[in-house]
Scaffold this motif. Structure first.
Motif, mmCIF file in Angstrom:
data_model
loop_
_atom_site.group_PDB
_atom_site.id
_atom_site.type_symbol
_atom_site.label_atom_id
_atom_site.label_comp_id
_atom_site.label_asym_id
_atom_site.label_seq_id
_atom_site.Cartn_x
_atom_site.Cartn_y
_atom_site.Cartn_z
ATOM 1 N N TYR A 1 1.009 -1.033 0.244
ATOM 2 C CA TYR A 1 0.160 -0.014 -0.341
ATOM 3 C C TYR A 1 1.304 1.150 -0.069
ATOM 4 O O TYR A 1 1.876 1.367 0.549
ATOM 5 C CB TYR A 1 -0.736 0.220 1.405
ATOM 6 N N ILE A 2 0.948 2.484 -0.867
ATOM 7 C CA ILE A 2 1.538 2.812 -1.136
ATOM 8 C C ILE A 2 0.555 5.107 -1.013
ATOM 9 O O ILE A 2 -0.822 4.913 -1.233
ATOM 10 C CB ILE A 2 2.063 3.497 -2.905
ATOM 11 N N LYS A 3 1.688 5.357 -0.183
ATOM 12 C CA LYS A 3 0.498 7.298 -0.308
ATOM 13 C C LYS A 3 1.976 8.027 -0.416
ATOM 14 O O LYS A 3 2.863 7.834 -0.329
ATOM 15 C CB LYS A 3 -0.763 7.810 0.807
ATOM 16 N N ARG A 4 1.019 9.587 -0.609
ATOM 17 C CA ARG A 4 1.878 10.418 -0.590
ATOM 18 C C ARG A 4 2.091 11.483 0.399
ATOM 19 O O ARG A 4 0.342 11.621 0.065
ATOM 20 C CB ARG A 4 1.843 11.381 -1.794
ATOM 21 N N THR A 5 2.352 12.086 1.343
ATOM 22 C CA THR A 5 2.108 12.976 1.988
ATOM 23 C C THR A 5 2.849 14.352 2.246
ATOM 24 O O THR A 5 4.103 13.616 2.459
ATOM 25 C CB THR A 5 2.211 12.548 3.397
#
Length: 842
Positions: free
Chosen positions: A512-516
């Motif tokens: 699972y990937i995300k940008r913050t």
């Protein structure tokens, strides 16, 4: 055959070749191509010089065009009168030249293609800007050559202060080549030229910050920038131009497209006629009427629309099918030292500056010579005024002027020029006031001579003079751009709309990937209570976390050896405590493939960067491959083959290196090898690679690969039965690639086979997952550093024949640690997220 004549036999093919080459060179040099220095062809130069000869300056009355044409024909240009008059007409048309050079009175044609009146009806004179192109011709600044009958001299080039080739452009068809140069804005060209003078090593890209694009006299819009950039960099390119249009409501319920400006060199009447034909043929629908309402106040072409027509759709059709959108094919060929050359933007500026430097030098030499000649005469006159009684007596006692000159030369040691000046001196120069004037003039001349000599001795002063004169030109003739620049749809890149801010990319063990935003990982002071970390699914955990920027690239490698790309700004955005999106759903990965490695890459278009970086890959069967990052710099939606995977093998790791790191590979059998990256030659993208380590048996396989630089990092190995240890990198001797390696852990029935190898520091954490789904997290600094060949210590107690399935090095979130502490307890939050984010993912 007449007496004395004879026939010489020659090969007709050779004669034709020779004659045609002579003809073509004559056309190229003497007719069709402009000189890079002043931007003129011979006919333009002769018209302007002929007008100066006649004295038709901007502050004098107009003269009949026929008079000027006749003068130019008779003195300098032995061709048809139409060639001279057509040239003069074009130089007077404000829609043909960005900065017209001739001031015409009468009918000089129109943008509709109307012919000008005959030359017997029109009148002309020079524009002020043309006078600045002819300035200093009388100061020996340029070479002169005999005219066609050797009766007069004409300049071979003009000493122009204006960079005319750039500001007015040029067009011409020679033999085997042609030139087509667009005009540019004078203010921008002057600023670009000054920037070049200040920095001779300036790049074309930097010059383009000053000279943004061509600037056409008819205005319009430059649509798309790639062609402009290509033309500036290479000398060839295609500049797309669009007319400027607006949509107006002309009466209730009826709209119209109003065109105010049309592309350069487009015949307005022809454009309207052909548009009407397309409307009648049904190729363009939605238009009910076309009117030309242009007058002396400006252009106004009205395309009245039908009630149900969509204005933007009709306008796009006009751009597509009519001359409302056209292109200018740039072909910057000009004569450099008499030879045709293709020139980029910097070349043209360079040659103009060199020309101006020569003009300033020759002008200064001329002024110095004249000043020294005048000072020499003044010295004689001053001697005469100091000995006036004796001089008068000597002249009165002489029988002739020649005798007087000889006596003066003998008595005062004068030159012949000085003696002549004294003999011809008027009586009024004997007054005291005139004598004072002589001395004052002499003193001024001495100062001027010293200054002129200083100019000739210092190139920097000559360059300052060029800059000063350019600034004066800009102040006199500079104006605003007429052509605005618009990016075309296919050039509008999404990254141009997204700020290149720093962000945090987090990827969980389950993919699972995300940008913050980086500011969510705020720095906390000592004693802070911390912040809640990322939410994950059951038994999932955060495995990779690194700082990147929105414009960076993420390279994703799968076990089948494929590489996929993703821009960082394409990674779904999520808060720090969000779990993110499944990476499998964001790229076109096959169902039976799985992701193995991630690499954060700064730039795929920076030539220097992609050629200095390498990607090292290893497979489970001990194959290693090194490829330049350049091979992965052309993204494709469906990915590419990053490595040729042999049957029964799969990709294990991929790392980004600088070409001089050390590689360590560990085997299930408990061996590890360390060798220099330089031992692996780089190869093509589709190659399978070479042997990195020799397996102990057919059942043996590689369990981990790390890349280290220096010996500061520790090597951590973990076995399947829960034993592990930290060792120094230095404990592993450097060997050649392909060897069997050395013992890294003492593999026994008690320890089980080696399961993982990681390079770690005290700031890292370990996440250990067992086959029964139990996970344990521990700090690396809890494991002491021990020898390479030891058995290690128990890192996890396994029950009921359980075994370790995977080991991951994870980011230690100190915020999360602090949040888990009791409220009011003193938390050490100094090791904040910002201090740990810089670690590349492993």
């Amino acid at each position: 055959m007449a007496e004395g004549e004879k026939i010489i036999k020659i090969n007709i093919e050779d004669e034709m070749k020779s004659a045609y080459i002579d003809y073509s060179m004559s056309v190229i040099v003497s007719r069709a191509l402009p000189d890079v220095r002043d931007g003129f062809k011979p006919v333009h130069r002769r018209v302007l010089y002929g007008m100066q000869d006649l004295g038709v300056f901007s502050n004098r009355p107009y003269k009949k065009s026929a008079r000027i044409v006749g003068d130019v024909l008779g003195k300098y240009h032995p061709h048809g009168d139409s060639s001279v008059y057509d040239t003069m007409v074009r130089m007077a048309q404000p829609w043909s030249l960005r900065y017209p050079l001739v001031d015409g009175q009468g009918n000089f044609g129109s943008v509709d293609g109307d012919s000008p009146a005959a030359m017997r009806y029109t009148e002309s004179r020079l524009q002020k800007i043309a006078e600045d192109m002819l300035a200093d011709l009388d100061k020996e600044t340029v070479d002169f050559a005999p005219n066609f009958d050797d009766s007069l001299q004409e300049p071979t080039v003009l000493p122009t202060k204006i960079p005319n080739l750039l500001v007015n452009g040029a067009a011409g068809i020679a033999v085997g080549m042609a030139t087509n140069m667009p005009p540019h804005n004078l203010t921008e060209v002057v600023e670009g030229t000054i920037a070049y003078i200040d920095n001779r090593d300036i790049e074309i890209e930097e010059l383009m910050q000053y000279i943004k694009a061509p600037d056409f006299p008819t205005g319009a819009t430059i649509y798309g920038y790639e062609g402009v950039k290509e033309a500036f960099e290479t000398g060839r390119g295609r500049v797309v131009m669009r007319g400027k249009a607006s949509i107006e409501e002309i009466r209730e319920g009826r709209e119209a497209i109003i065109v105010h400006e049309i592309p350069y060199q487009v015949n307005k009447a022809d454009m309207i006629k052909k548009t009407a034909e397309l409307v009648n043929e049904g190729r363009i629908d939605g238009i009910s009427d076309i009117r030309d309402e242009s007058d002396r106040k400006g252009m106004r072409i009205v395309y009245e629309l039908k009630r149900d027509a969509i204005p933007n759709v009709v306008l796009n059709k006009l751009y597509k099918y009519t001359y409302l959108q056209t292109s200018f094919s740039v072909n910057n060929i000009a004569l450099v030292n008499g030879k045709p050359e293709m020139l980029n933007l910097k070349d043209m500026i360079h040659h103009f500056v060199e020309h101006r430097h020569e003009v300033v030098t020759r002008r200064t030499q001329y002024e110095l010579r004249k000043a020294e000649e005048r000072a020499h005469i003044l010295e004689g006159l001053i001697i005469a005024s100091d000995n006036i009684d004796e001089v008068i007596a000597l002249i009165r006692g002489s029988k002739s002027p020649e005798e007087a000159r000889e006596k003066l030369i003998a008595r005062f040691e004068l030159s012949d020029i000085q003696a002549r000046a004294i003999v011809e001196m008027r009586l009024r120069q004997l007054t005291g006031l005139e004598q004072d004037k002589l001395r004052a003039e002499y003193d001024e001349l001495i100062e001027k001579i010293a200054d002129l000599k200083d100019i000739l001795a210092n190139e920097s002063r000559r360059m300052d003079i060029i800059k000063t004169e350019l600034i004066e030109v800009k102040e006199k003739y500079g104006d605003e751009r007429r052509s605005n620049i618009e990016y075309s749809a296919n050039e509008m890149k999404i990254e141009d709309l997204i700020p290149n801010e720093e962000v945090v990319i987090s990827i969980s063990h389950a993919g699972y990937i995300k940008r913050t935003a980086l500011n969510e990982y705020r720095v906390q002071s000592r004693g802070g209570v911390g912040a809640k970390g990322a939410a994950t699914r059951d038994k999932d955990f955060l495995e990779h976390l690194f700082v990147s920027t929105n414009h960076n690239w993420l390279l994703i490698f799968t076990e089948k050896g494929k590489c996929f790309w993703m821009r960082i700004f394409e990674v779904p955005e999520g808060a720090k405590n969000a779990k993110g999106r499944a990476l499998q759903n964001l790229i076109n990965i096959e169902q039976d493939d799985s992701i193995k490695a991630f690499i954060n890459v700064a730039d795929l278009k920076d030539e220097e960067y992609i050629k200095d970086k390498y990607i090292i890959m290893c497979t489970k069967k001990g194959v290693i491959k090194k490829t330049k990052l350049d091979a992965y710099s052309r993204p494709r939606t469906n990915g590419i083959n990053a490595i040729g995977i042999r049957e029964g093998d799969e990709l294990l790791e991929a790392k980004l290196t600088n070409g001089s790191m050390e590689i360590m590979m560990a085997l299930k059998s408990g061996k590890a090898i360390r060798f220099n990256e330089e031992k692996v030659r780089f190869m093509g993208r589709t190659a399978s690679g070479v042997r990195g380590v020799t397996l102990a048996s057919a059942k043996d396989e590689v369990v981990g690969m790390i890349c280290v630089e220096g010996e500061d990092a520790n090597v951590l190995v973990v076995s399947s039965n829960g034993y592990g240890k930290r060792s120094e990198v230095a404990d592993y001797r450097v060997t050649n690639r392909g060897g069997k390696g050395v013992k890294t852990i003492n593999v026994t029935d008690k320890t089980g086979e080696l399961i993982a190898m990681k390079n770690v520091t005290d700031d890292d954490d370990l996440m250990i997952i067992t086959k029964n789904g139990i996970t344990i997290r521990m700090h690396v600094d809890e494991l002491r550093v021990m020898g390479r060949a030891t058995q290690g210590v128990k890192v996890i107690t396994l029950r009921n024949s359980d075994e370790i399935a995977a080991v991951a090095k994870v980011y230690r979130d100190r915020d999360e640690e602090a949040a888990e502490g009791e409220e009011g307890e003193t938390n050490d939050a100094e090791g904040t997220a910002d201090n740990n984010l810089g670690n590349e993912e492993e």
